[in-house]
Design a protein around this motif. Structure first.
Motif, PDB file in Angstrom:
ATOM      1  N   UNK A 163       0.752  -1.073   0.026  1.00  0.00           N
ATOM      2  CA  UNK A 163      -0.076   0.043  -0.005  1.00  0.00           C
ATOM      3  C   UNK A 163       0.919   1.392  -0.045  1.00  0.00           C
ATOM      4  N   UNK A 164       1.962   1.166  -0.594  1.00  0.00           N
ATOM      5  CA  UNK A 164       2.805   2.114  -0.736  1.00  0.00           C
ATOM      6  C   UNK A 164       2.268   3.830  -1.188  1.00  0.00           C
ATOM      7  N   UNK A 215      -0.838   4.666  -0.755  1.00  0.00           N
ATOM      8  CA  UNK A 215      -2.084   4.947  -0.071  1.00  0.00           C
ATOM      9  C   UNK A 215      -1.703   5.821   1.148  1.00  0.00           C
ATOM     10  N   UNK A 216      -2.832   6.273   1.514  1.00  0.00           N
ATOM     11  CA  UNK A 216      -2.669   7.179   2.989  1.00  0.00           C
ATOM     12  C   UNK A 216      -2.720   6.048   4.084  1.00  0.00           C
ATOM     13  N   UNK A 217      -1.636   5.927   4.688  1.00  0.00           N
ATOM     14  CA  UNK A 217      -1.631   4.680   5.914  1.00  0.00           C
ATOM     15  C   UNK A 217      -1.324   5.304   7.194  1.00  0.00           C
ATOM     16  N   UNK A 218      -1.549   6.655   7.459  1.00  0.00           N
ATOM     17  CA  UNK A 218      -1.216   7.230   8.760  1.00  0.00           C
ATOM     18  C   UNK A 218      -2.381   7.085   9.657  1.00  0.00           C
ATOM     19  N   UNK A 219      -2.100   6.600  10.931  1.00  0.00           N
ATOM     20  CA  UNK A 219      -3.134   6.597  12.010  1.00  0.00           C
ATOM     21  C   UNK A 219      -3.723   7.742  12.376  1.00  0.00           C
TER      22      UNK A 219
END
Lengths: 263, 588
Positions: A118-119, A121-125
């Motif tokens: 998922x490089x 994509x938005x993967x921040x919590x």
């Protein structure tokens, strides 16, 4: 690698899990810095002025997948994925199925590229535990994690519920019943959503069966032949000029056709 | 600490349609122009090369040329009582990135809004009474008329070479065109595209029902064309790789095909790519923009001073940059006051799927704008009195593509996998068509944009939060339209049909439309609009804002034609009014 290294470089705030081929430097940026001048006061932007930054023969092709072996899957995982995709799109009188078309290889190679992490994509919590159904993807799990954990959970489920047998040992009826249960979310795996695993394999199976064969699936354009998609001919003026006529030419992929010789 | 660069006359944020047009015209007027674009340079020969371009997985599914959500996304929720969460993967809409912007990957349907659309509140009130407008609406007249915009629609269409058939030339209705359209000063630059078998059936059926079908206006050109900037285009080959792709044939109008070849020749123009503008810096009193700050590809920060700042990013990101820079008063849902973020709107999609027997529709022989359309049910072209809703839809029968990862329809109730699915996919591909209704979305107090309190981008700046849902008026309208579509589908000879109602609540997952409008709307009153009739910020006179973010609400059409017309309209005001006497062009 499913797409070019330049794409990774382009997302400048998006460090990838994949290393670009030229450490820290894509081909495009090499050319750009070579071709373009340092601006007033030394700004390091890619500057375009007076001429189009065009170089002959400069394109960004994907690297064709060479089948054989597994880059992400273990042999056991690959066997299970093979068995799943074989039920999703079975070989039958209409032609090859997903297994024969190389869909497992397709998935394996996709998982090693930027998609698998998922490089892009938005993967921040923070990751919500109770998103609205309208809010889409909210899991912190990447596709690589989904497959690794999901296949392990499936394996444990099968061992516990089918007398110690693995998924590949089940008969077709048992496999299909289990997959239906995963699709609906009725089947409960230990510590993993069966539906999440089903959805991942299902989406990737359809991608692999119908994507250009350059990615390792859709071998011999089996998916395209099934429905009559002629591929990347890029010119259908003859079709528009002859409405409601069957299209008879065989499909063509980005690498041409096998009949044109191996590349 | 940002390093300061030498002053430019004009700093343009974003190099898509609006930015490239502004840059070319202002550079030609002798100004020093710099365009700052956060994505990469893209051109046809390299990025849209025929050996790599027709790749459905890479571009349509993995979103190779779109903005990466990791770099910037939005949060979303359906109403203000909910917690917004980030759009981690694009779905419902697909913002562009890089030189060309959404103008590179669009389908190319290039419409004009109807004269009534631009004075919609007045028109509806006159015809039906103020009580007819939906609850909670903030519908507004546009502050310019169709007649004022017409020369600029014309100019944009001639730069793009749009293929179509006029329906109203200088007041005379033309056979074969759209009889409902506003008056055109001249014919389209190129003739309409050829249509497929399905469109033949649609046109015959609709005509038989007393409706008025016509070939829809297309930026996939029917013939070779050289535009007023000297840029040449080639005829479309109906390859079926338009939306989500760049065009290898130089057949789809885009900044790459229509503007950039001329723009780069201007010696006083410079593009800086892979540079993200993070803020517009204002003077102490907040009334003038002094400069823009951007971060380059190496993560270094620069300050570019400029006399004139043009926000030409995708509409949503213009709104965010205004919120982050303090340009205009942010919209506050609880009080209903403020303007930046106000009147966000979207587009409805509904219709009918039609299954035939013994036909070869050949859906792969397609183009983004190929199709036959009718406007009998759009805007206020029909009496809304009995129906209890406002707004309308353009109704279309079209094939934009037959690409099989995403396009392999089966009748409802078909198994999703296995041999039965396989057979259905094979049997359906050639014999299904769709009659679709693309509908207007009015503006409402409850639909808006603001800054998210929780989620940030990689630079630590708040993401923008989208609060949106389809309101009862739009649901009623879209579902009524679906029934009209089904009537036409049946008249076309479909063996079976399926009604596709509007999916509610609005869901971010399935692709719907990249027609996000509003948030920095144009208007006559600074209390209810962020920019004046020349798209100039009411608050910061040397900032102009382009794009569909300026639409007070959305009509039943694709927005790009109107975005282009507004750009030339604002450009005209900049050249002929602002540059002669810099300052507010409309007094408050």
């Amino acid at each position: 690698m499913q797409t070019d290294d330049r794409s990774l470089m382009r997302a400048k705030f998006a460090p990838s899990t994949e290393k670009p081929k030229h450490a820290g430097m894509s081909r495009r940026s090499l050319l750009a810095t070579a071709a373009l001048l340092i601006t007033t006061s030394g700004a390091t932007a890619k500057v375009v002025t007076k001429v189009l930054p065009w170089r002959p023969n400069e394109v960004y092709p994907v690297t064709p997948v060479v089948p054989g072996g597994w880059l992400f899957f273990t042999a056991d995982e690959a066997a299970v994925v093979d068995a799943i995709v074989d039920r999703l799109i079975p070989a039958d009188e209409l032609g090859p199925g997903a297994k024969e078309a190389g869909v497992t290889t397709f998935i394996d190679r996709q998982l090693t590229g930027p998609y698998g992490g998922h490089d892009w994509l938005y993967m921040q919590g923070p990751f919500s535990s109770n998103p609205l159904p309208t809010q889409g993807l909210q899991s912190p799990l990447t596709p690589r994690q989904q497959y690794r954990q999901g296949l392990a959970a499936l394996s444990a489920y099968c061992k516990a519920n089918f007398g110690g047998r693995g998924f590949t040992d089940l008969n077709n009826e048992e496999k299909e019943k289990l997959l239906s249960g995963m699709e609906k979310g009725d089947v409960k795996f230990e510590g993993f959503s069966s539906r999440m695993l089903f959805n991942a394999v299902y989406a990737n199976t359809m991608e692999g069966f119908f994507a250009d064969p350059i990615y390792g699936g859709n071998k011999d354009m089996a998916g395209w032949k099934l429905i009559g998609f002629p591929g990347v001919r890029y010119d259908f003026r003859d079709v528009i000029d002859n409405p409601n006529k069957p299209y008879t030419l065989p499909p063509v992929s980005m690498q041409g056709r096998q009949a044109w010789g191996e590349r | 600490m940002a390093r300061r660069l030498p002053r430019k006359d004009v700093a343009i944020v974003g190099l898509g349609w609006t930015g490239s047009i502004m840059a070319l015209e202002l550079a030609r007027a002798g100004l020093e122009v710099v365009a700052i674009e956060r994505g990469p340079w893209r051109d046809t020969a390299t990025d849209f090369n025929i050996g790599t371009a027709p790749d459905e997985l890479r571009y349509a599914v993995r979103h190779d040329i779109f903005l990466r959500p990791r770099q910037e996304t939005l949060t979303m929720r359906n109403n203000s009582s909910q917690a917004a969460l980030p759009i981690r993967r694009w779905g419902s809409f697909l913002p562009g990135n890089g030189v060309g912007g959404a103008g590179s990957h669009w389908n190319g349907q290039t419409w004009r809004f109807l004269p009534d659309d631009l004075r919609i509140r007045s028109h509806l009130t006159e015809r039906y009474g103020a009580g007819f407008l939906p609850e909670g609406n903030q519908i507004q007249d546009w502050p310019m008329s169709y007649d004022e915009l017409e020369p600029f629609y014309d100019k944009f269409e001639y730069v793009l070479g749009i293929s179509g058939k006029a329906g109203n030339l200088k007041g005379e209705v033309q056979p074969g065109g759209n009889p409902f359209e506003g008056v055109r000063s001249r014919e389209y630059p190129t003739p309409p595209m050829k249509q497929g078998y399905s469109q033949e059936l649609f046109t015959k059926a609709a005509s038989g029902m007393g409706l008025h079908p016509f070939p829809r206006p297309s930026a996939n050109l029917s013939t070779a064309y050289t535009n007023p900037y000297g840029c040449s285009m080639a005829p479309c080959t109906y390859c079926g790789f338009c939306e989500r792709f760049g065009c290898s044939n130089y057949s789809k109008s885009s900044p790459q095909t229509c503007v950039l070849p001329a723009l780069v020749r201007e010696p006083n123009f410079e593009a800086r790519t892979e540079c993200e503008v993070t803020k517009v810096n204002l003077s102490g009193d907040g009334k003038m923009a002094k400069s823009v700050t951007y971060i380059d590809a190496n993560g270094e920060e620069w300050e570019q001073p400029a006399d004139l700042v043009l926000l030409c990013a995708y509409g949503l990101f213009n709104v965010r940059l205004m919120l982050l820079s303090g340009i205009g008063k942010p919209y506050d849902f609880s009080s209903g006051e403020g303007v930046v973020g106000r009147n966000y709107a979207y587009q409805t999609g509904s219709g009918a799927t039609a299954f035939f027997e013994n036909v070869n529709f050949n859906p792969f022989a397609a183009a983004g704008s190929l199709g036959a359309a009718l406007d009998d049910y759009n805007s206020d072209n029909f009496d809304h009195g009995p129906h209890g809703f406002v707004g309308g839809a353009s109704i279309t029968n079209a094939y934009t593509n037959g690409r099989p990862i995403m396009y392999r329809p089966t009748p409802r109730g078909t198994p999703t996998w296995g041999s039965a699915w396989k057979k259905a996919v094979r049997d359906t591909y050639q014999r299904v068509t769709n009659v679709g209704a693309q509908g207007s979305v009015m503006s409402y107090r409850a639909n808006y944009l603001d800054l998210d309190p929780t989620y940030k981008d990689q630079l630590g700046r708040p993401l923008m939060r989208m609060t949106f849902d389809f309101q009862p008026n739009e649901i009623k309208m879209a579902n009524w339209m679906a029934e009209r579509c089904e009537e036409i589908a049946k008249a076309m000879g479909a063996k079976t049909t399926q009604l596709n109602r509007l999916t509610t609540p609005w869901n971010v997952v399935p692709y719907q439309s990249t027609h996000n409008t509003g948030g920095a709307v144009t208007g006559a009153d600074p209390k209810t609009s962020a920019v004046n009739r020349y798209l100039q910020s009411w608050d910061v006179a040397n900032v102009f804002v382009m794009g569909a973010c300026t639409f007070p609400q959305n009509a039943g059409y694709n927005p790009t034609g109107t975005v282009g017309a507004l750009t030339y309209w604002a450009l005209d005001a900049i050249q002929n009014k602002y540059l002669k006497s810099p300052g507010a062009l409309v007094q408050q």
